[in-house]
Motif scaffolding. Structure first.
Motif, short mmCIF file in Angstrom:
data_model
loop_
_atom_site.label_atom_id
_atom_site.label_comp_id
_atom_site.label_asym_id
_atom_site.label_seq_id
_atom_site.Cartn_x
_atom_site.Cartn_y
_atom_site.Cartn_z
N ALA A 24 100.72 106.49 71.85
CA ALA A 24 100.62 105.19 71.18
C ALA A 24 99.23 105.08 70.58
CB ALA A 24 100.83 104.07 72.20
N CYS A 25 99.07 104.23 69.57
CA CYS A 25 97.75 104.05 68.97
C CYS A 25 97.65 102.66 68.35
CB CYS A 25 97.46 105.12 67.92
SG CYS A 25 98.66 105.22 66.57
N PRO A 50 103.92 113.70 71.30
CA PRO A 50 103.39 113.48 72.64
C PRO A 50 101.99 114.05 72.83
CG PRO A 50 105.02 115.22 72.69
CD PRO A 50 104.99 114.69 71.28
N THR A 51 101.48 114.78 71.84
CA THR A 51 100.17 115.42 72.00
C THR A 51 99.17 115.07 70.90
OG1 THR A 51 100.93 117.38 70.81
CG2 THR A 51 101.15 117.40 73.22
N SER A 80 96.90 106.72 73.51
CA SER A 80 97.27 107.20 74.84
C SER A 80 97.34 108.72 74.86
CB SER A 80 98.61 106.60 75.26
OG SER A 80 99.65 106.97 74.37
N HIS A 81 97.14 109.23 76.06
CA HIS A 81 97.41 110.64 76.34
C HIS A 81 98.58 110.63 77.32
CE1 HIS A 81 93.22 112.51 75.28
NE2 HIS A 81 93.84 112.00 74.24
N THR A 82 99.60 111.39 77.01
CA THR A 82 100.84 111.30 77.78
C THR A 82 100.95 112.30 78.93
OG1 THR A 82 102.00 112.76 76.27
CG2 THR A 82 102.08 110.39 75.79
N ALA A 83 100.15 113.34 78.90
CA ALA A 83 100.25 114.36 79.94
C ALA A 83 98.89 114.83 80.45
CB ALA A 83 101.05 115.57 79.43
#
Length: 140
Positions: A24-25, A50-51, A80-83
């Motif tokens: 997300a941003c 996702p990256t 966001s960072h998802t992983a």
């Protein structure tokens, strides 16, 4: 130090969780020269990845015109960072072109059991990353 309201904190986190597993941003704008985040502006991650995140160029142009019309500036630029942990990647540093902004990263890795939730803020100026304290208040 970044000071923001609980309501803004909650909206950033909710956006990050809603867009998971993609990054997300968005931006939180505030009156020019005040360093006070006030207006939440979620953006579309044009990369839908996702990256990686990327603001849509048309949306970004519209945002900056709107900021100028309102005598505002981006106080917070978030994504966001998802992983991975909530720490700026090399790409994040490369795209950090607002030296006065707080760069907020939210890790949603906890959503997949890959890590713990994190909400962290940084100043990124000329490639130098400096983490800063985050203070969440009821209101200003």
């Amino acid at each position: 130090m970044l000071t923001l309201t609980q309501a803004l904190y909650d909206r950033i986190v909710e956006h990050a969780r809603r867009d998971h597993p993609d990054e997300a941003c968005g931006v939180v704008a505030g009156p020019a020269g005040t360093d006070r985040p006030e207006r939440f502006v979620p953006m579309l991650n044009a990369a839908r990845s996702p990256t990686f995140y990327e603001f849509d160029s048309k949306d970004l142009l519209k945002l900056y015109r709107d900021l100028d019309d309102r005598d505002e500036e981006p106080v917070i630029v978030y994504h966001s960072h998802t992983a991975t942990e909530a720490y700026p990647s090399r790409t994040d540093v490369t795209y950090a072109n607002e030296p006065g902004a707080h760069y907020v990263l939210v890790s949603t890795a906890d959503a997949d059991g890959l890590g713990e939730f994190q909400f962290r803020s940084y100043r990124i100026v000329e490639g130098v990353i400096t983490e800063e304290e985050v203070q969440v208040v009821t209101d200003y």
